[in-house]
Design an enzyme around this catalytic site. Sequence first.
Site, PDB file in Angstrom:
ATOM      1  N   HIS A   1      -8.801  -2.960  -6.361  1.00  0.00           N
ATOM      2  CA  HIS A   1      -8.755  -3.108  -4.897  1.00  0.00           C
ATOM      3  C   HIS A   1      -9.853  -2.246  -4.263  1.00  0.00           C
ATOM      4  O   HIS A   1     -10.159  -1.157  -4.757  1.00  0.00           O
ATOM      5  CB  HIS A   1      -7.374  -2.688  -4.381  1.00  0.00           C
ATOM      6  CG  HIS A   1      -7.161  -3.051  -2.945  1.00  0.00           C
ATOM      7  ND1 HIS A   1      -7.681  -2.312  -1.916  1.00  0.00           N
ATOM      8  CD2 HIS A   1      -6.523  -4.093  -2.367  1.00  0.00           C
ATOM      9  CE1 HIS A   1      -7.356  -2.879  -0.755  1.00  0.00           C
ATOM     10  NE2 HIS A   1      -6.655  -3.966  -1.007  1.00  0.00           N
TER      11      HIS A   1
ATOM     12  N   GLY B   1      -1.932  -7.458   3.071  1.00  0.00           N
ATOM     13  CA  GLY B   1      -1.675  -6.038   3.255  1.00  0.00           C
ATOM     14  C   GLY B   1      -0.723  -5.803   4.418  1.00  0.00           C
ATOM     15  O   GLY B   1       0.501  -5.855   4.269  1.00  0.00           O
ATOM     16  N   GLY B   2      -1.289  -5.590   5.594  1.00  0.00           N
ATOM     17  CA  GLY B   2      -0.504  -5.205   6.767  1.00  0.00           C
ATOM     18  C   GLY B   2       0.737  -6.057   7.028  1.00  0.00           C
ATOM     19  O   GLY B   2       1.826  -5.522   7.311  1.00  0.00           O
TER      20      GLY B   2
ATOM     21  N   GLU C   1     -11.501 -10.886  -1.593  1.00  0.00           N
ATOM     22  CA  GLU C   1     -11.213 -10.121  -0.386  1.00  0.00           C
ATOM     23  C   GLU C   1     -12.507  -9.530   0.182  1.00  0.00           C
ATOM     24  O   GLU C   1     -12.965  -8.477  -0.293  1.00  0.00           O
ATOM     25  CB  GLU C   1     -10.286  -8.953  -0.711  1.00  0.00           C
ATOM     26  CG  GLU C   1      -8.927  -9.339  -1.216  1.00  0.00           C
ATOM     27  CD  GLU C   1      -7.922  -8.235  -0.912  1.00  0.00           C
ATOM     28  OE1 GLU C   1      -6.997  -8.487  -0.137  1.00  0.00           O
ATOM     29  OE2 GLU C   1      -8.074  -7.122  -1.428  1.00  0.00           O
TER      30      GLU C   1
ATOM     31  N   SER D   1      -6.841  -9.576   6.328  1.00  0.00           N
ATOM     32  CA  SER D   1      -6.294  -9.932   7.655  1.00  0.00           C
ATOM     33  C   SER D   1      -5.579 -11.287   7.656  1.00  0.00           C
ATOM     34  O   SER D   1      -5.589 -12.002   8.662  1.00  0.00           O
ATOM     35  CB  SER D   1      -7.399  -9.909   8.713  1.00  0.00           C
ATOM     36  OG  SER D   1      -7.917  -8.595   8.838  1.00  0.00           O
TER      37      SER D   1
ATOM     38  N   LYS E   1       0.853  -1.201   0.000  1.00  0.00           N
ATOM     39  CA  LYS E   1       0.000   0.000   0.000  1.00  0.00           C
ATOM     40  C   LYS E   1       0.889   1.251   0.000  1.00  0.00           C
ATOM     41  O   LYS E   1       2.006   1.200  -0.511  1.00  0.00           O
ATOM     42  CB  LYS E   1      -0.991  -0.051   1.159  1.00  0.00           C
ATOM     43  CG  LYS E   1      -1.785  -1.369   1.148  1.00  0.00           C
ATOM     44  CD  LYS E   1      -3.011  -1.366   1.992  1.00  0.00           C
ATOM     45  CE  LYS E   1      -3.718  -2.716   1.850  1.00  0.00           C
ATOM     46  NZ  LYS E   1      -4.956  -2.807   2.605  1.00  0.00           N
TER      47      LYS E   1
END
Length: 231
Positions: A88, A214-215, A156, A193, A11
């Site tokens: 996205h 992502g994270g 997602e 997640s 991101k």
Amino acid sequence: MKKFLLVCNFKMNSVALSEYQNEVGQKQINNLVLCPNFCDIKEYCALKPNGIMIGAQNVSEFTNGAYTGEVSAKMLKDVGADFCIVGHSERKKYFYESHEQTNTKIKNLIAEGVTPIVCVGEDIKKDEDFAVRFVLMELNQILKDIDLSRIIVAYEPIWAIGTGLVPSNKHIELVISAIKKYTGIDMVLYGGSFGENNYIQIASINGVDGALIGGASLKPDLICKMQSEID
Ligand code: PGA
């Protein structure tokens, strides 16, 4: 374990290339795609000799010309991107990307030989029937006149992105199976997640071919640990 593709979406964050290089060392890494911000794509191509593939997070719907701030599919190809995430939910939410625009982006990427990773997912946490209906309706619009042998889909659920919430195994399995049945696409990822506490569990779900992350992408040690354990 089975072949399982990890696609890391940084991101709008920077992860120093050296952090990934330190983790990777001389090793050959399979089934890993890193998608840094546009500015870092070229630099990250230094990891290609280790088998790591490189992707972008977005692309312009236009091919060239007076479109200030845009980056074309050809530019991505020329700089070394093998993949590009499209549609996205953050593009839809913050930049009002329509299904029609996503469709054009997919076509432009395919024309340049860059593999689109097409995101779909329901916005509200409900049952599997709702999710399947939502996702198939999205795909019906997004994939109009697309060569389905050239794309990857990422399922997602929007409510699972960045929240720590994850659907049940049954939910993920049912939705991904419906996507495959409807489109005939054989590479479908799960995203939302995905991380330290659930990667083994999600990687073992029938029909899930990888994850869009992502994270957790911002932790190269965790990504390399997951990659080596799943691979
Ligand atoms: P997350 O993001 O892993 O932080 O939930 C997933 C995504 O946005 O693709």
